[in-house]
Enzyme design. Structure first.
Site, PDB file in Angstrom:
ATOM      1  CE1 TYR A  38      68.122  78.027  -2.289  1.00  0.00           C
ATOM      2  CE2 TYR A  38      68.098  76.097  -0.866  1.00  0.00           C
ATOM      3  CZ  TYR A  38      68.308  76.663  -2.106  1.00  0.00           C
ATOM      4  OH  TYR A  38      68.711  75.898  -3.165  1.00  0.00           O
ATOM      5  CB  SER A  47      66.420  63.653   1.077  1.00  0.00           C
ATOM      6  OG  SER A  47      66.922  64.741   1.796  1.00  0.00           O
TER       7      SER A  47
HETATM    8  C1  LIG Z   1      68.508  67.076  -7.404  1.00  0.00           C
HETATM    9  C2  LIG Z   1      68.573  67.475  -5.966  1.00  0.00           C
HETATM   10  C3  LIG Z   1      67.724  68.445  -5.479  1.00  0.00           C
HETATM   11  C4  LIG Z   1      67.755  68.819  -4.136  1.00  0.00           C
HETATM   12  N1  LIG Z   1      66.847  69.712  -3.653  1.00  0.00           N
HETATM   13  C5  LIG Z   1      66.748  69.933  -2.327  1.00  0.00           C
HETATM   14  C6  LIG Z   1      65.682  70.690  -1.780  1.00  0.00           C
HETATM   15  O1  LIG Z   1      64.769  71.111  -2.472  1.00  0.00           O
HETATM   16  N2  LIG Z   1      65.677  70.914  -0.445  1.00  0.00           N
HETATM   17  C7  LIG Z   1      66.652  70.426   0.359  1.00  0.00           C
HETATM   18  O2  LIG Z   1      66.633  70.650   1.571  1.00  0.00           O
HETATM   19  N3  LIG Z   1      67.652  69.677  -0.131  1.00  0.00           N
HETATM   20  C8  LIG Z   1      67.708  69.402  -1.441  1.00  0.00           C
HETATM   21  N4  LIG Z   1      68.688  68.575  -1.928  1.00  0.00           N
HETATM   22  C9  LIG Z   1      69.614  67.945  -0.993  1.00  0.00           C
HETATM   23  C10 LIG Z   1      69.121  66.557  -0.596  1.00  0.00           C
HETATM   24  O3  LIG Z   1      67.902  66.615   0.110  1.00  0.00           O
HETATM   25  C11 LIG Z   1      70.162  65.832   0.281  1.00  0.00           C
HETATM   26  O4  LIG Z   1      70.316  66.538   1.481  1.00  0.00           O
HETATM   27  C12 LIG Z   1      71.511  65.683  -0.411  1.00  0.00           C
HETATM   28  O5  LIG Z   1      71.344  65.302  -1.769  1.00  0.00           O
HETATM   29  C13 LIG Z   1      72.387  64.643   0.282  1.00  0.00           C
HETATM   30  O6  LIG Z   1      71.774  63.382   0.281  1.00  0.00           O
HETATM   31  P1  LIG Z   1      72.227  62.175  -0.709  1.00  0.00           P
HETATM   32  O7  LIG Z   1      73.680  61.966  -0.481  1.00  0.00           O
HETATM   33  O8  LIG Z   1      71.379  61.010  -0.261  1.00  0.00           O
HETATM   34  O9  LIG Z   1      71.937  62.614  -2.107  1.00  0.00           O
HETATM   35  C14 LIG Z   1      68.685  68.215  -3.271  1.00  0.00           C
HETATM   36  C15 LIG Z   1      69.563  67.256  -3.777  1.00  0.00           C
HETATM   37  C16 LIG Z   1      69.493  66.856  -5.097  1.00  0.00           C
HETATM   38  C17 LIG Z   1      70.429  65.778  -5.577  1.00  0.00           C
END
Ligand SMILES: Cc1cc2nc3c(=O)[nH]c(=O)nc-3n(C[C@H](O)[C@H](O)[C@H](O)COP(=O)(O)O)c2cc1C
Ligand SMILES: Cc1cc2nc3c(=O)[nH]c(=O)nc-3n(C[C@H](O)[C@H](O)[C@H](O)COP(=O)(O)OP(=O)(O)OC[C@H]3O[C@@H](n4cnc5c(N)ncnc54)[C@H](O)[C@@H]3O)c2cc1C
Length: 768
Positions: free
Chosen positions: A583, A424
């Site tokens: 955003y 992601s």
């Molecule tokens: C450090 C970090 C940075 C993130 N940056 C973005 C991003 O640039 N664009 C986006 O759509 N989501 C971003 N997210 C959200 C993740 O893509 C994801 O949707 C969210 O962490 C949930 O997934 P997980 O439970 O597997 O961590 C970010 C998440 C984390 C932890």
């Protein structure tokens, strides 16, 4: 103590008998308005776990109940002319009448006073009682008399159901789905004694009204149901035992939660138990189990604190505290299962093939996972895995272990992903001047070598003022494009992964500090002016953005187009348009952040107008054989914000505009949001959009094990699973998760190959 149970259902009777058994000196009366040995209802089902508890608490009644039980393991589903069966589901069914008769006899034998044919007017009828149990069922008079104390919260569900019986006997818990000209009807059927089966029929309000069932007397409804389900009934009639109900016998289920469970009325302590305190939908058949578990817990508390009047307040509080947790757990699972049946017609029945339909049904409560199904019925699950793999285009070798769903390929336009796992997008806040440097090469390169089929870099900004922070990546100049080419070349030369770019503009959430220096905090130096749909700051201390005018829109659209062109030339395989998380484009979609009164604000079509303009302009320059996904916040988690239903409308619009995939995230739009986190917490949004709109989706959010990904993909709740934080913890997340479920067929990077079998062997040894 003097104890009165108002209501002689499973809760009142079982509590009375346990208390009398434990302390025969208590004076215990059960008051029941029905005649002795007379009751409504067909069969009820228990799990093996409840039965085990009953054996421990009263072996005598448990033995009789077990004797009368019909035990079955199989579930059979009739759907679109197919008949599919799986095993290992372990239920027991008993006639409600039989169950109550056993409990009544046991109460009498122990010396509980049973008073029948007495309609109690409430707890105040018994001023000498130390404790009054309000076991008077869902319509509890006692609860209604103290609404201000118990604070009942009722949610009336949209579906209609009718509870019938039949003498046709079924050797499996049977579900039959039938489509009429007005919609789908489903029957939940199980045998509960030598000659009777319960037959509950459920449908939507629309189908119920369209067939005129609201105006039919019971017999006419029954005739109608016999017609719809004639094939499974094989000529046997349906029967009612609720002749006393006038008019239509179709009901709506009401989910009940109470704010408090006990009260002191001046003379006696009053406590709710069973259906008077809570309800759980019959889709997971647990109402009687909850009633029995309540009775056991209250008795256990008396055993612990002492069987005397002075301990009552403490006992009641502990009982409530403990039972509330278990009830909430069951209600959650029941809610998922219930919702599945509520939307089955609109979402699954017309879309999924029979094989996937039954998988989706079996995992409806999200408590039964892929590996859990393997424990229940390994042969059936292997068969399903082979079916799924063949559907995904793999050559299936019946002599080899089946490929799990998350490892099957997926093709969108000209791009074939080697499996269903996506890294992601995750902002790293580590770029200078928006440039990919060694950090990004190592970070993203390692993840591309880690097994995932598609690796997204972080949100990549289309202009310097589109950045969230000074550390964000960009694609507004050729030097940045050269970095992307280097990265794409590395990924393509050294791994089987595809590279994705997520294009975005920070909007009102821009010009903030690096995450670890103060997330969302405005920059103190070198800031830049912000733009958004409306002039609303994100935090009260944030910069107030300018509400965009047409010239701003043209510039932002063109910046996206230029960045997309650069990404295509650099060899990036997949583009995602960031329309989530508050955003810029997301700020147009949400009514919380879009207060515009022109053609870009107001209706869904107006709010989506600018994001769609950008999408269409990008689609026009992005190569036709490469996919574009759109990330949406499918729930703003705040009153007045977007809900999953709104997201579904937007998904349909993006689909019409040519989007290939919807990436279903949520939140981060409004600072005061109240998200409900938990395992797979955003997957329901993906499920809804995929199966209602008919577009491939990415599920994301708290997907952290192979078992989660396999369950989601196999059930058709998403086509791809994006995994974020687990990939920060472990770049080779997929390689390791695959080894953990004993699958060896996934390729490791050739340079690392010698580590593979050692890793697998160590896991196998640890498992032993
Ligand atoms: C450090 C970090 C940075 C993130 N940056 C973005 C991003 O640039 N664009 C986006 O759509 N989501 C971003 N997210 C959200 C993740 O893509 C994801 O949707 C969210 O962490 C949930 O997934 P997980 O439970 O597997 O961590 C970010 C998440 C984390 C932890
Ligand atoms: C369609 C359907 C299917 C179901 N299937 C299942 C299933 O498969 N498995 C399962 O476990 N549960 C099932 N249930 C739920 C189950 O019926 C209840 O959850 C369970 O009976 C709750 O027990 P209880 O003792 O709290 O309440 P009840 O069983 O409702 O008992 C309350 C008793 O109080 C009496 N009463 C009420 N008011 C008074 C009064 N003022 N004076 C005297 N007596 C009074 C009533 O006559 C009744 O006997 C189903 C329910 C429905 C509607």
């Amino acid at each position: 103590m003097r104890i009165v149970c108002i209501g002689g259902g499973p809760a009142g009777l079982y509590f009375a008998l346990l208390m009398k058994k434990n302390h025969p000196e208590h004076s215990i009366t059960v008051v029941e308005r029905n005649k002795p040995y007379d009751t409504f209802g067909w069969g009820v089902v228990f799990s093996d776990a409840t039965m085990a508890a009953m054996v421990r608490w009263d072996a005598e009644s448990a033995a009789e109940i077990q004797d009368a039980f019909n035990h079955w393991d199989d579930i059979e589903v009739l759907f679109k002319g197919t008949r599919q069966r799986t095993t290992g589901h372990g239920f027991v069914g008993i006639g409600r009448k039989k169950l109550l008769n056993i409990l009544q006899r046991r109460c009498e034998a122990l010396g509980v006073e049973l008073v029948f044919e007495t309609d109690s007017s409430g707890d105040l009828d018994y001023p000498d009682a130390d404790l009054v149990i309000a076991s008077d069922g869902f319509n509890s008079k006692v609860r209604n008399a103290y609404q201000h104390v118990f604070k009942p919260d009722l949610a009336v569900r949209p579906n209609r159901y009718i509870w019938l019986g039949t003498n046709k006997l079924f050797d499996a818990f049977t579900f039959d789905f039938r489509k009429t000209e007005h919609g789908w009807f489903q029957a939940h059927i199980y045998k509960f004694d030598e000659n009777t089966s319960t037959f509950i029929i459920e449908t939507t309000e629309e189908a119920y009204l369209a067939h005129g069932l609201d105006k039919m007397e019971q017999q006419a409804s029954i005739d109608f149901c016999q017609d719809v389900f004639c094939e499974v009934l094989e000529g046997q009639p349906l029967m009612t035992n609720a002749r006393h109900l006038r008019g239509s016998a179709w009901l709506n289920f009401s989910r009940l939660i109470c704010g408090k469970w006990s009260h002191f009325n001046g003379n006696s302590h009053v406590v709710l138990m069973g259906d008077s305190a809570h309800t759980a939908h019959f889709a997971i058949g647990s109402g009687t189990k909850l009633a029995i578990d309540d009775a056991i817990e209250l008795t256990r508390q008396f055993n612990q604190h002492g069987h005397n009047e002075s301990s009552i307040p403490g006992v009641l509080q502990e009982y409530e505290d403990i039972r509330r947790v278990d009830v909430a757990r069951i209600q959650n699972a029941a809610r998922n299962a219930m919702e599945w049946f509520e939307v089955v017609g609109q979402r699954y029945a017309d879309r999924l093939e029979p094989e996937q339909f039954i998988y989706s049904m079996l995992t409806r409560s999200q408590r039964i996972s892929h590996e859990n199904l393997r424990l229940r019925d390994p042969k059936w699950l292997e068969g399903y895995e082979r079916w799924f793999a063949a559907k995904s285009g793999l050559n299936v070798d019946p002599d080899k272990r089946a490929i799990p769903p998350m490892l099957t390929p997926f093709t969108v336009r000209g791009v074939t992903l080697q499996n269903r796992v996506v890294v992601s997008p995750m902002a790293m806040y580590s770029a200078r001047d928006g440039l990919i440097d060694d950090f990004h090469m190592v970070h993203l390169g390692a993840r591309a070598m880690g097994g995932a089929a598609l690796v997204f870099a972080e949100m990549t900004c289309v202009s310097p003022d589109a950045r969230i922070t000074p550390g964000c990546l960009g694609l507004w100049n050729e030097e940045q494009a050269a970095g992307w080419k280097r990265l794409a070349d590395f990924v393509h030369t050294n791994t089987g992964a595809k590279l994705g770019v997520q294009l975005g503009h920070a909007g009102r959430k821009g010009a903030t500090k690096l995450a670890w220096e103060g997330i969302d905090q405005p920059l103190e130096h070198d800031s830049w002016p912000l733009i958004s749909a409306s002039a609303l700051p994100y935090l009260k201390e944030s910069q107030v953005p300018k509400a965009m005018d047409r010239a701003d829109m043209d510039r932002v659209r063109d910046d996206h187009v230029a960045a997309a062109r650069r990404a295509a030339e650099a060899g990036v395989d997949w583009l995602e348009l960031h329309c989530a998380h508050g955003y810029l484009l997301s700020s147009f979609l949400s009514p919380l952040t879009n207060h515009r009164t022109d053609e870009y604000g107001g209706s869904h079509a107006n709010r989506a107008r600018f994001p769609l303009e950008v999408f269409e302009a990008v689609r026009a320059v992005w190569p036709a054989d490469k996919p574009i996904s759109v990330r949406l916040s499918c729930n703003d988690w705040f009153d007045g914000g977007n809900t999953p239903a709104d997201a579904t409308i937007y998904a349909e619009m993006f689909k019409q505009a040519g989007a290939d995939v919807i990436d279903c995230s949520s939140g981060q739009v409004w600072k005061e949001e109240k998200p409900v986190y938990g395992r797979l917490f955003q997957t329901p949004f993906s499920d809804k959009i995929r199966n209602e709109v008919g577009i491939p989706t990415i599920a994301v959010g708290a997907i952290s094990e192979a078992d989660h990904a396999n369950s989601i993909i196999a059930a058709g709740r998403a086509d791809l699973c994006a995994v974020a934080r687990p990939h920060l913890a472990d770049p080779s997340w997929l390689l390791h998760e695959t080894a953990k479920i004993g699958i060896k067929s996934i390729a490791w990077p050739k340079q690392y190959y010698s580590a593979k079998s050692q890793y697998e062997n160590n896991l196998a040894r640890a498992a032993q």
